[in-house]
Design an enzyme around this catalytic site. Sequence first.
Site, PDB file in Angstrom:
ATOM      1  N   ASP A  61     -19.720 -17.972  48.445  1.00 25.88           N
ATOM      2  CA  ASP A  61     -20.178 -19.001  47.523  1.00 25.88           C
ATOM      3  C   ASP A  61     -19.423 -20.265  47.908  1.00 25.88           C
ATOM      4  O   ASP A  61     -18.187 -20.308  47.816  1.00 25.88           O
ATOM      5  CB  ASP A  61     -19.846 -18.579  46.090  1.00 25.88           C
ATOM      6  CG  ASP A  61     -20.168 -19.635  45.051  1.00 25.88           C
ATOM      7  OD1 ASP A  61     -20.463 -20.787  45.416  1.00 25.88           O
ATOM      8  OD2 ASP A  61     -20.124 -19.298  43.845  1.00 25.88           O
ATOM      9  N   SER A 140     -30.656 -35.568  50.494  1.00 27.85           N
ATOM     10  CA  SER A 140     -32.051 -35.492  50.084  1.00 27.85           C
ATOM     11  C   SER A 140     -32.637 -36.890  49.967  1.00 27.85           C
ATOM     12  O   SER A 140     -31.955 -37.820  49.508  1.00 27.85           O
ATOM     13  CB  SER A 140     -32.185 -34.778  48.732  1.00 27.85           C
ATOM     14  OG  SER A 140     -33.513 -34.859  48.244  1.00 27.85           O
ATOM     15  N   TYR A 153     -30.181 -32.941  40.300  1.00 30.98           N
ATOM     16  CA  TYR A 153     -30.246 -32.731  41.751  1.00 30.98           C
ATOM     17  C   TYR A 153     -30.098 -34.040  42.523  1.00 30.98           C
ATOM     18  O   TYR A 153     -29.258 -34.150  43.425  1.00 30.98           O
ATOM     19  CB  TYR A 153     -31.571 -32.056  42.106  1.00 30.98           C
ATOM     20  CG  TYR A 153     -31.803 -31.901  43.590  1.00 30.98           C
ATOM     21  CD1 TYR A 153     -31.143 -30.918  44.318  1.00 30.98           C
ATOM     22  CD2 TYR A 153     -32.691 -32.740  44.271  1.00 30.98           C
ATOM     23  CE1 TYR A 153     -31.353 -30.774  45.682  1.00 30.98           C
ATOM     24  CE2 TYR A 153     -32.911 -32.598  45.628  1.00 30.98           C
ATOM     25  CZ  TYR A 153     -32.239 -31.616  46.334  1.00 30.98           C
ATOM     26  OH  TYR A 153     -32.449 -31.481  47.681  1.00 30.98           O
ATOM     27  N   LYS A 157     -27.044 -35.232  45.111  1.00 34.91           N
ATOM     28  CA  LYS A 157     -27.252 -35.554  46.524  1.00 34.91           C
ATOM     29  C   LYS A 157     -26.885 -37.004  46.827  1.00 34.91           C
ATOM     30  O   LYS A 157     -26.497 -37.333  47.953  1.00 34.91           O
ATOM     31  CB  LYS A 157     -28.702 -35.266  46.917  1.00 34.91           C
ATOM     32  CG  LYS A 157     -29.039 -33.771  46.949  1.00 34.91           C
ATOM     33  CD  LYS A 157     -28.192 -33.012  47.957  1.00 34.91           C
ATOM     34  CE  LYS A 157     -28.659 -31.582  48.150  1.00 34.91           C
ATOM     35  NZ  LYS A 157     -27.881 -30.864  49.179  1.00 34.91           N
TER      36      LYS A 157
END
Length: 248
Positions: A61, A140, A153, A157
């Site tokens: 992880d 992204s 998200y 990013k």
Amino acid sequence: MTTTRVALVTGAAAGIGAACSIRLAKEGIAVGVLDLDEGRCAGTVREIEADGGKAVALGADVSDRVQVRAAVARLRDTFGPITILVNNAGVTDFTPFEDITEELLSFVYKVNVFGPIIVTQEILSDMKAEHWGRVVNISSSSAQTGSSKMAAYSSSKGAVISLTRTLAQELGPHGITVNTIPPGSITGTIMADENISEASKERLAATLPVRRVGRPEDIANACAFLCSEASSYVTAQVIGVNGGRVVT
């Protein structure tokens, strides 16, 4: 300086991470193929070895330093000092802004932001010792444009892009370059295949200058350049591989 470069690619069981691992192996680089589930990395490793390359499957992880440290030690013991890192592991989310909880935000940031920080820290000593290193962070295009229902998200990013620019300035004197690739919509990834319908992909393709959505190999090709000696004068850059979705 080591004769064979060694790379660690995170989130490498499938999609962009797998494509980057396979592409780097074609350049003669030994690759640590890391994912949350080590068993899922077997296919990527087999493909690399079948083509004559060197790879090892690793499980960790990326937000857990103890697990990362153990995986890094295993890769180092197998192939030697690690001087190439592709921080690709990540999670996405499509929660409306007002419904985002602190628990959700913490989870997304732990993987997408803390993960690259932890993994880079655990490898940095090898790069400094070699006075040579390449770090490629997969961010992204949503961080560049924003995207509805993706506040957690896209902001995480965006943090990766800022982290890239900061580390490039801090680590450049040590011979280490740090760049980021923010992909556009890419088929053949878990994120895209689970969240974007075929009809949506076709509609998106029609809006792009290149008239197609991306493939993992498109990202891997850019990644290979950024991990090479040829990119030694490229650092702190946001290398958009998005078919023209983002125009600056």
